[in-house]
Motif scaffolding. Structure first.
Motif, short mmCIF file in Angstrom:
data_model
loop_
_atom_site.label_atom_id
_atom_site.label_comp_id
_atom_site.label_asym_id
_atom_site.label_seq_id
_atom_site.Cartn_x
_atom_site.Cartn_y
_atom_site.Cartn_z
N LEU A 31 0.83 -1.21 0.00
CA LEU A 31 0.00 0.00 0.00
C LEU A 31 0.86 1.26 0.00
O LEU A 31 0.54 2.24 -0.68
N LEU A 32 1.93 1.22 0.76
CA LEU A 32 2.80 2.40 0.87
C LEU A 32 3.56 2.70 -0.42
O LEU A 32 4.14 3.78 -0.55
N MET A 33 3.52 1.79 -1.36
CA MET A 33 4.16 2.04 -2.65
C MET A 33 3.41 3.09 -3.47
O MET A 33 3.99 3.70 -4.37
N VAL A 34 2.12 3.29 -3.18
CA VAL A 34 1.33 4.23 -3.99
C VAL A 34 0.74 5.38 -3.19
O VAL A 34 0.27 6.34 -3.79
N ALA A 35 0.73 5.28 -1.86
CA ALA A 35 0.19 6.37 -1.03
C ALA A 35 0.70 6.21 0.39
O ALA A 35 1.04 5.10 0.82
N ASN A 36 0.71 7.31 1.12
CA ASN A 36 1.18 7.25 2.49
C ASN A 36 0.14 6.64 3.43
O ASN A 36 -1.02 6.46 3.06
N LYS A 37 0.58 6.34 4.63
CA LYS A 37 -0.29 5.68 5.61
C LYS A 37 -1.52 6.52 5.92
O LYS A 37 -2.61 5.98 6.10
N GLU A 38 -1.38 7.83 5.96
CA GLU A 38 -2.51 8.71 6.27
C GLU A 38 -3.63 8.54 5.23
O GLU A 38 -4.81 8.52 5.59
N LYS B 155 -4.98 4.34 -7.76
CA LYS B 155 -4.02 3.74 -6.82
C LYS B 155 -4.18 2.22 -6.77
O LYS B 155 -3.18 1.49 -6.73
N ILE B 156 -5.40 1.74 -6.80
CA ILE B 156 -5.62 0.29 -6.77
C ILE B 156 -5.11 -0.35 -8.06
O ILE B 156 -4.50 -1.42 -8.04
N LEU B 157 -5.32 0.32 -9.19
CA LEU B 157 -4.79 -0.21 -10.45
C LEU B 157 -3.27 -0.27 -10.43
O LEU B 157 -2.67 -1.24 -10.94
N LYS B 158 -2.62 0.71 -9.83
CA LYS B 158 -1.16 0.68 -9.69
C LYS B 158 -0.73 -0.50 -8.82
O LYS B 158 0.25 -1.19 -9.13
#
Length: 122
Positions: free
Chosen positions: A68-75, A113-116
């Protein structure tokens, strides 16, 4: 968690996003959710799918946080998971304006983001 269950969760999220978009078509304002039984049905169905997306992401966050952190931060992910908590535990407080805003402004970004993430699994 190996790639197969992760891919299944990502596919589930993508399918949920597709269904939300279909149900959201024809909704021009948050009032459209509240003006008829059909609108209320759409609000309920969309809310349930948003809850399910949050649950899927919560599961991914437990087992695949680095992905998950590959495409967006934890927040970013935590906001979606917290939305799931509200939908699950405070359903009576659901605000049609908030659901409208999520559908109108946030779904495209999440879908990208999910597609990435799906691409990273290949």
């Amino acid at each position: 968690m190996d790639k197969a269950p992760t891919a299944e969760l990502l596919d589930f999220i993508l399918e949920s996003l597709r269904l939300i978009k279909r149900r959201f078509s024809g909704i021009a304002s948050s009032d459209d959710f509240l003006d008829s039984d059909e609108g209320l049905d759409k609000l309920d169905a969309i809310s349930m799918r948003l809850q399910s997306i949050g649950e899927a992401l919560k599961n991914l966050d437990k087992c695949q946080q680095e992905l998950l952190l590959m495409v967006a931060n934890k927040e970013y992910w935590n906001k979606i998971i917290r939305t799931r908590e509200i939908l699950t535990h405070h359903y009576i407080d659901i605000d049609a304006e908030t659901i409208y805003m999520i559908c109108d402004e946030k779904l495209e970004e999440l879908e990208q983001k999910i597609l990435k993430l799906r691409e990273y699994l290949k």
